[in-house]
Write an enzyme that holds these catalytic residues in place. Structure first.
Site, PDB file in Angstrom:
ATOM      1  N   GLU A 172     -17.738  23.945   5.601  1.00 54.33           N
ATOM      2  CA  GLU A 172     -18.542  23.355   4.522  1.00 54.33           C
ATOM      3  C   GLU A 172     -17.889  23.261   2.944  1.00 54.33           C
ATOM      4  O   GLU A 172     -18.583  23.785   2.167  1.00 54.33           O
ATOM      5  CB  GLU A 172     -19.853  24.328   4.675  1.00 54.33           C
ATOM      6  CG  GLU A 172     -20.569  24.164   5.931  1.00 54.33           C
ATOM      7  CD  GLU A 172     -21.798  25.022   5.806  1.00 54.33           C
ATOM      8  OE1 GLU A 172     -22.227  25.952   4.887  1.00 54.33           O
ATOM      9  OE2 GLU A 172     -22.464  25.373   6.997  1.00 54.33           O
ATOM     10  N   ASN A 216     -15.152  22.257   9.549  1.00 52.78           N
ATOM     11  CA  ASN A 216     -16.343  22.162  10.191  1.00 52.78           C
ATOM     12  C   ASN A 216     -17.482  21.897   9.037  1.00 52.78           C
ATOM     13  O   ASN A 216     -17.415  22.712   7.876  1.00 52.78           O
ATOM     14  CB  ASN A 216     -16.508  23.564  10.928  1.00 52.78           C
ATOM     15  CG  ASN A 216     -17.839  23.767  11.564  1.00 52.78           C
ATOM     16  OD1 ASN A 216     -18.010  22.693  12.488  1.00 52.78           O
ATOM     17  ND2 ASN A 216     -18.644  24.588  11.295  1.00 52.78           N
ATOM     18  N   HIS A 253     -26.659  20.003  12.688  1.00 51.43           N
ATOM     19  CA  HIS A 253     -28.037  20.383  12.488  1.00 51.43           C
ATOM     20  C   HIS A 253     -29.095  19.212  12.437  1.00 51.43           C
ATOM     21  O   HIS A 253     -29.111  18.739  11.369  1.00 51.43           O
ATOM     22  CB  HIS A 253     -28.192  21.446  11.481  1.00 51.43           C
ATOM     23  CG  HIS A 253     -27.356  22.754  11.713  1.00 51.43           C
ATOM     24  ND1 HIS A 253     -27.506  23.704  12.869  1.00 51.43           N
ATOM     25  CD2 HIS A 253     -26.319  22.965  11.153  1.00 51.43           C
ATOM     26  CE1 HIS A 253     -26.589  24.630  12.793  1.00 51.43           C
ATOM     27  NE2 HIS A 253     -25.931  24.090  11.861  1.00 51.43           N
ATOM     28  N   GLU A 281     -22.576  23.036  16.105  1.00 53.68           N
ATOM     29  CA  GLU A 281     -23.709  23.947  15.755  1.00 53.68           C
ATOM     30  C   GLU A 281     -24.920  23.285  16.255  1.00 53.68           C
ATOM     31  O   GLU A 281     -26.005  23.278  15.501  1.00 53.68           O
ATOM     32  CB  GLU A 281     -23.842  24.281  14.539  1.00 53.68           C
ATOM     33  CG  GLU A 281     -22.569  25.149  14.024  1.00 53.68           C
ATOM     34  CD  GLU A 281     -22.482  25.546  12.418  1.00 53.68           C
ATOM     35  OE1 GLU A 281     -23.553  25.776  11.967  1.00 53.68           O
ATOM     36  OE2 GLU A 281     -21.492  25.918  12.025  1.00 53.68           O
ATOM     37  N   ASP A 283     -28.645  21.853  16.949  1.00 56.34           N
ATOM     38  CA  ASP A 283     -29.840  22.153  17.182  1.00 56.34           C
ATOM     39  C   ASP A 283     -30.788  20.888  16.733  1.00 56.34           C
ATOM     40  O   ASP A 283     -30.299  20.371  15.800  1.00 56.34           O
ATOM     41  CB  ASP A 283     -30.297  23.537  16.550  1.00 56.34           C
ATOM     42  CG  ASP A 283     -29.828  23.755  15.149  1.00 56.34           C
ATOM     43  OD1 ASP A 283     -29.638  22.776  14.470  1.00 56.34           O
ATOM     44  OD2 ASP A 283     -29.893  24.916  14.895  1.00 56.34           O
TER      45      ASP A 283
END
Ligand code: G3I
Length: 480
Positions: A172, A216, A253, A281, A283
């Site tokens: 990030e 990432n 996400h 990650e 979701d």
């Protein structure tokens, strides 16, 4: 175009509706992506996510928290369904080096030992991040910060040397707004400057040469977002200058309805830079068929791109999710499979085989019993011991990506040579799983030392990205 995006600033956060900054014509490589049709492999469909993903040479992982490992249903579901893991918080700086030079690995070791005992792949998360950083780090001078960063990378990667499939080396680092390529202001940029990312990757390669090194980030799922373009440009630059980087992690996400329409194109574009792509990650907030559709689309987008090597969901059960109010995972609070679970399982089972791990510094070997079946491949006549078929797997203005399948005839081959002539000035920019020699418009590609032997009736593939207009010339295959 509006869609939901998530600021990843730590803790539990609510979905925030944002309007993404679109950059018209961004990436310079946007264009149509040839749809890759998936065929159901022969044999029975697998009954778990990990087994289904493994059929196409991929992994399906979950973020796991050591604190929940006393929940037997949690561990049973992890063991049954997943063949990879990412420690959710246990490898972060605040957990591993809470005070300078004092390292703790107990919680992370618990996850790693369990995963190893089950033969799972392990993703390391994460080495250099502005978040979950103990306060002592922010107080360091520039030179102390640099040596603390390198020491942290060396010690944490050293502790797990040889055990980690891929590390999120830097997490990030890009800002959510500003001009393309703007980094988030953090202790890293303030004291080390923008070069901290490169420094971290160089240190990481030295610390564990066997681990894939990933960048990432979140909100890099849309191919035309300026943040995506910034990351794309950085990877392109790293590749051009030989800075070690092997993969990009799309956190993804998402929310039902917010999967970008160009999500697959985005994955393919990153892959065309010569890096693996991992959904790290995942979701998806929502429920029912809308959530299932979103999960299906993400899964299909990954399995359509050979270098998308695996998917990790950010948790097992909704009840422990960092955004549990959004019910974003595949199992509900009682570990009951949701509609989204079935959508993912079916999509994984329908994926085209895509086996073999990729080496760190070149694209994934892609040995498959049948070629990806997009536009009809141009095949060479079966005149000798082998035949070859070339197909375009991706294209964009000014460039394209191809896969060549080399197939043995009724006898095994040991060594192969594929030749063709470009019709219109095309030139290969990056080739994997083969060695090339070029003379004018004539191209010769020979096997590498790991894919020269092909059993009777079997095949292997090599691939390349090229400049120019997509072409499928006639190809010949000879074997000594
Ligand atoms: O364990 C302590 C507990 O002892 C204490 O009582 C409690 C009080 O708040 O905090 C607990 O720690 C929390 C930890 O999760 C474990 O649950 C932290 O406060 C909380 O900040 C932490 O949140 C994590 C978040 O990263 C921090 O940024 C989430 O679990 C984790 O899922 C999340 O993961 C991040 C990825 O690493 C990077 N990408 C975004 C993603 C979601 O934010």
């Amino acid at each position: 175009m509006g869609e939901n995006s998530l600021p990843a600033d730590g803790g539990r956060r609510r979905l925030v509706g944002t309007r993404r900054l679109l950059v018209a014509g961004a990436l310079g490589v946007l264009g149509t992506v040839t749809a890759l049709s998936a065929s159901v492999p022969a044999g029975a469909a697998a009954g778990t996510l990990g087994a289904a993903a493994a059929q196409s040479g991929r992994y399906y992982g979950a973020a796991i928290a050591a604190g929940h490992m006393s929940d037997s249903a949690y561990v049973a579901t992890w063991d049954r369904e997943f063949n990879a893991v990412t420690p959710e918080n246990e490898m972060k700086w605040d957990a591993t080096e809470p005070s300078r030079g004092s390292f703790r690995f107990t919680s992370a070791d618990q996850i790693v030992s369990h995963a190893q005992s089950k033969g799972m792949k392990i993703r390391g998360h994460t080495l250099v991040w502005h978040n979950q950083l103990p306060s002592w780090v922010s107080g360091l001078s520039t030179s102390d910060l640099r040596s603390a960063m390198v020491n942290h990378i060396n010690t944490v990667m050293g502790h797990y040397k040889g055990k980690i499939y891929a590390w999120d080396v830097v997490n990030e680092a890009f800002a959510d707004g500003g001009a393309v390529g703007t980094l988030r202001s953090s202790v890293w940029t303030q004291k080390l400057g923008n070069g901290f990312i490169e420094e971290a990757f160089r240190a990481a390669r030295a610390a564990d040469p066997s681990a894939k090194l990933c960048y990432n980030d979140y909100n890099i799922d849309n191919a035309t977002a300026s943040k995506t373009l910034g990351v794309y440009n950085m990877i392109k630059d790293f590749k051009a200058r030989g800075v070690p980087i092997d993969c990009v992690g799309l956190q993804s996400h998402l929310s039902s309805g917010s999967v970008p329409s160009n999500y697959q194109q985005n994955i393919a574009q990153f892959a065309a830079l010569g890096v693996d792509v991992q959904i790290t990650e995942l979701d998806v907030g929502g429920s029912g068929s809308a959530q299932a559709d979103a999960y299906r689309r993400v899964t299909q987008a990954c399995t359509a791109v050979p270098r998308c090597t695996g998917i990790t969901v950010w948790g097992v059960t909704d009840k422990y999710s960092w955004r549990s109010g959004d019910t974003p995972l595949l199992f509900d609070g009682n570990y009951t499979k949701k509609q989204a679970y079935t959508a993912v399982l079916d999509a994984l089972n329908a994926a085209t085989p895509n086996t073999s791990p990729s080496p760190n510094t070149s694209p994934s070997p892609n040995t498959s019993p049948s070629p990806n079946t997009s536009p009809s491949p141009t095949r060479s006549p079966v005149t000798g011991a082998c035949s070859a078929a070339i197909e375009t797997t991706n294209s964009w203005p000014g460039g394209f990506q191809s896969t060549v399948t080399v197939r043995a005839g009724s006898a095994a081959v040991n060594g192969w040579t594929v030749k063709w002539t470009w019709p219109g000035g095309q030139s290969i920019s990056s080739l994997w799983n083969g060695t090339q020699s070029v003379s004018g418009s004539s191209v010769t590609v020979r096997n590498t030392d790991y894919n020269g032997s092909i059993a009777a009736g079997s095949s292997t593939t090599f691939g390349f990205t090229a400049n120019g207009t997509a072409a499928t010339p006639s190809v010949t295959c000879t074997s000594p």
